[in-house]
Enzyme design. Structure first.
Site, PDB file in Angstrom:
ATOM      1  N   ASP A  48      -3.826  13.664  37.296  1.00  0.00           N
ATOM      2  CA  ASP A  48      -2.726  14.322  36.574  1.00  0.00           C
ATOM      3  C   ASP A  48      -2.439  13.601  35.256  1.00  0.00           C
ATOM      4  O   ASP A  48      -2.156  12.402  35.245  1.00  0.00           O
ATOM      5  CB  ASP A  48      -1.471  14.354  37.451  1.00  0.00           C
ATOM      6  CG  ASP A  48      -1.686  15.143  38.748  1.00  0.00           C
ATOM      7  OD1 ASP A  48      -2.392  16.165  38.711  1.00  0.00           O
ATOM      8  OD2 ASP A  48      -1.150  14.727  39.793  1.00  0.00           O
ATOM      9  N   ASP A  51      -8.024   8.842  36.489  1.00  0.00           N
ATOM     10  CA  ASP A  51      -6.811   9.379  37.095  1.00  0.00           C
ATOM     11  C   ASP A  51      -6.881  10.900  36.953  1.00  0.00           C
ATOM     12  O   ASP A  51      -7.655  11.423  36.147  1.00  0.00           O
ATOM     13  CB  ASP A  51      -5.599   8.792  36.363  1.00  0.00           C
ATOM     14  CG  ASP A  51      -4.295   9.381  36.830  1.00  0.00           C
ATOM     15  OD1 ASP A  51      -4.123   9.542  38.060  1.00  0.00           O
ATOM     16  OD2 ASP A  51      -3.445   9.688  35.964  1.00  0.00           O
ATOM     17  N   ASP A  93      -2.989   7.448  32.622  1.00  0.00           N
ATOM     18  CA  ASP A  93      -1.853   7.715  31.731  1.00  0.00           C
ATOM     19  C   ASP A  93      -0.583   6.997  32.162  1.00  0.00           C
ATOM     20  O   ASP A  93       0.489   7.283  31.637  1.00  0.00           O
ATOM     21  CB  ASP A  93      -1.598   9.233  31.630  1.00  0.00           C
ATOM     22  CG  ASP A  93      -1.069   9.826  32.930  1.00  0.00           C
ATOM     23  OD1 ASP A  93      -1.326   9.239  34.001  1.00  0.00           O
ATOM     24  OD2 ASP A  93      -0.401  10.876  32.867  1.00  0.00           O
TER      25      ASP A  93
END
Ligand SMILES: [Mg+2]
Ligand SMILES: [Zn+2]
Length: 153
Positions: free
Chosen positions: A11, A9, A129
């Protein structure tokens, strides 16, 4: 032979997240988290593909252009490369929620990557996240690690 892949991922994993309800709209707002290039170098050395998969619905919402996001990714790859870290590909979803089959937790970006690079999901890993990251990994049979503030939790 199918390749193993580490899906990242963006960000919150490669770079600091924007403030809530904000977006990283240009390169000057992009801040690498610590040690990201070192982690990617380890994956490179183990001969994993390294592929970034990122939801960027700010494009659909007119917060930033597709061109600006592509430029962020060009600069991101360039700077990582200067630190000896290779990113093989970037897939992004520019769409609003519920309008496509690629916005995580939908599996579209992973399936596109698999078709392009001949990836063995069962021998691959996704680092993210968010719950959406965990859900797409689970749906595709890819192992998952969650990070927060640049650390695996
Ligand atoms: Mg994230
Ligand atoms: Zn999409």
């Amino acid at each position: 032979m199918s390749r193993r892949c580490v899906f990242l991922d963006r960000d919150g994993v490669i770079n600091e997240k924007a403030a809530p309800h904000e977006y990283i709209r240009q390169w000057s707002e992009f801040r690498f988290l610590p040690n990201v290039s070192d982690w990617i170098r380890i994956f490179n050395a183990l001969d994993y593909l390294v592929i970034v998969i990122t939801n960027q619905r700010g494009i659909a919402r007119g917060k930033m252009t597709r061109q600006a996001v592509d430029e962020i990714h060009r600069r991101m790859i360039e700077e990582l490369d200067e630190h000896g870290a290779r990113v093989d590909d970037v897939f992004l979803c520019p769409h609003e929620e519920g309008t496509c089959d690629c916005r995580k937790p939908k599996p579209g970006m992973l399936l596109q990557a698999q078709a392009k690079w001949d990836i063995d999901f069962s021998a691959s890993l996704l680092i993210g996240d968010s719950d959406e990251d965990e859900a797409v990994a689970s749906a595709c049979g890819v192992r998952f690690l969650r990070v927060r503030d640049g650390r695996i939790i």
